[in-house]
Design a protein around this motif. Structure first.
Motif, PDB file in Angstrom:
ATOM      1  N   ILE A 119       2.867   9.477   0.962  1.00  0.00           N
ATOM      2  CA  ILE A 119       1.747   8.562   1.159  1.00  0.00           C
ATOM      3  C   ILE A 119       1.961   7.348   0.261  1.00  0.00           C
ATOM      4  N   ILE A 120       1.768   6.166   0.805  1.00  0.00           N
ATOM      5  CA  ILE A 120       2.014   4.938   0.056  1.00  0.00           C
ATOM      6  C   ILE A 120       0.781   4.049   0.126  1.00  0.00           C
ATOM      7  N   ALA A 121       0.292   3.637  -1.029  1.00  0.00           N
ATOM      8  CA  ALA A 121      -0.824   2.691  -1.111  1.00  0.00           C
ATOM      9  C   ALA A 121      -0.274   1.342  -1.549  1.00  0.00           C
ATOM     10  N   VAL A 122      -0.635   0.286  -0.809  1.00  0.00           N
ATOM     11  CA  VAL A 122      -0.145  -1.063  -1.100  1.00  0.00           C
ATOM     12  C   VAL A 122      -1.333  -2.004  -1.203  1.00  0.00           C
ATOM     13  N   ALA A 123      -1.486  -2.639  -2.352  1.00  0.00           N
ATOM     14  CA  ALA A 123      -2.589  -3.577  -2.548  1.00  0.00           C
ATOM     15  C   ALA A 123      -2.320  -4.888  -1.814  1.00  0.00           C
TER      16      ALA A 123
END
Length: 422
Positions: free
Chosen positions: A317-321
């Motif tokens: 899972i990747i969170a990108v602002a």
């Protein structure tokens, strides 16, 4: 087709697909990278030395980095011509799902695939001598070879001292370098601390511009200006993130169900138990929709244009602002009003880097449009007259010959330049 792709194609159309003997006078190449030097700095009237260099050589409107737009990732893409999903250096700290642990700067991080051949190794294998001055990954062995000259990252060594050492490499009596890759950690370092538009960052921009002038004077002093082709570039841009734009991802998740790796604006979220992976992804996706300033991806919906889809080291899972936003890791700097941050989507103009070149093989006064930094590997090989190894650079014939490298139309002259093999 962009300017760089068009350039490479025409030159390659002139070349035969065979290994050739190097010219009697072997060309040399110096690549200097200024960390975090955003392209926009060149428009602030504080870089007279780089401006003069640009006017006398060839430059691009901007250099497009790869995603994530971070230092180690882009320096290794520049050195290999590979997208991050293929060279697998996807950050300075990544969780490796096969090894079940985090990888930081190490031999293992840079050796996901033993077939990878950085330009400094390709040059050594072709009989040249490479000098590696603090460039990410260059202090490790590839294909059983090290750089002839190597200096690990040591910020106590002044910029001018580094240049003086490099000149010694180029003029070494027994093994003179024909390729040197030199890393400068500013203005990135101060821009992170004080913001990219701060007075402190501007002072560092001026300092590295003075360094560019010092390099040119040293080349003249050592009578190398007619042998060495010089490329000045940067790895990525940078933006400011205020305290009100910091997002705490931990508030959306249950304690003890996950680990996070990375830094703003890209976090790798790894569930401790595979059974809660979907729950974590769902919770973060809902939070992203409600917050509106970050996005969440898994291996199925990670944008293909990022070329970062390596399941082993980018995921699950990747969170990108979003641009100008960051995550809770920025709270580590409580006294900082504006944080300098990069790593965002490489389609963001603020992440653009710069590129310029000058030297005996470089045309004067030429202007290119967009240059993708993975295409530079083939340019390096072209200047060094060595065979390029497999890479992700453009496979299209190009017009380097017409707009960039000064090679005349004589067949014998053209035979000194070989194409890449992808």
């Amino acid at each position: 087709m962009n300017g760089l792709q068009s350039l490479i194609l025409l030159l390659l159309s002139y070349c035969s697909c065979r290994t050739i003997e190097a010219p009697k006078t072997q060309p040399a190449l110096l690549i200097v990278s200024y960390d975090g030097f955003k392209q926009d700095y060149l428009n602030w009237n504080i870089t007279p030395n780089l401006e003069q260099f640009r006017e006398m050589g060839t430059s691009a409107e901007f250099l497009k980095p790869v995603f994530p737009t971070t230092t180690m990732v882009n320096h290794f893409s520049i050195a290999t011509g590979l997208y991050p999903e293929n060279h697998s250096v996807l950050g300075k700290a990544n969780y490796d799902s096969k090894l079940h642990r985090q990888l930081k700067y190490s031999y293992e991080l840079f050796h996901y695939d033993e077939s990878i051949v950085p330009i400094w190794t390709a040059n050594e294998l072709a009989g040249g001598h490479s000098g590696c001055m603090m460039w990410s990954g260059s202090n490790f062995e590839f294909k059983g070879k090290n750089c002839t000259f190597t200096m690990k990252l040591d910020k106590s060594v002044s910029f001018k001292e580094r240049v003086d050492i490099v000149m010694g490499w180029f003029t070494h009596k027994e093994t003179p370098a024909n390729l040197v890759m030199m890393y400068i950690e500013q203005p990135d370092s101060d821009a992170h601390k004080f913001g990219p538009d701060s007075l402190q960052a501007m002072e560092k921009v001026s300092e590295v511009d003075n360094l560019a002038g010092y390099i040119q004077r040293k080349l003249v002093e050592y009578q190398l200006e007619n042998r060495i082709n010089v490329i000045h570039l940067s790895d990525h841009g940078m933006v400011g993130v205020g305290k009100s734009n910091i997002i705490d991802l931990t508030q959306f998740l249950k304690n003890g169900t996950y680990q996070m790796y990375g830094s703003s604006p890209v976090f790798q979220v790894v569930p401790i138990d595979h059974d809660v992976e979907q729950e974590i992804f769902t919770d973060l996706t809902k939070a992203a929709q409600q917050n509106g300033h970050f996005k969440v991806y898994n291996q199925e919906n990670l944008p293909t244009r990022w070329h970062a889809n390596n399941a082993r080291r980018m995921g699950p899972i990747i969170a990108v602002a979003d641009i100008n936003y960051g995550f809770h890791d920025l709270y580590r700097y409580p006294n900082t009003t504006v944080h300098g941050v990069h790593g965002y989507d490489n389609a963001e103009p603020a992440m653009n880097a710069f590129f310029m070149a000058k030297g005996p093989l470089i045309a004067s006064g030429k202007r290119l449009s967009t240059v993708n930094n993975i295409d530079l590997y083939n340019l390096f090989c072209l200047i060094l007259t060595i065979e390029c190894r497999q890479n992700d650079g453009s496979n299209n014939p190009s017009i380097w010959n017409e707009l960039f490298v000064n090679v005349n139309n004589d067949e014998n002259e053209r035979s000194n330049y070989i194409p890449f093999h992808s």
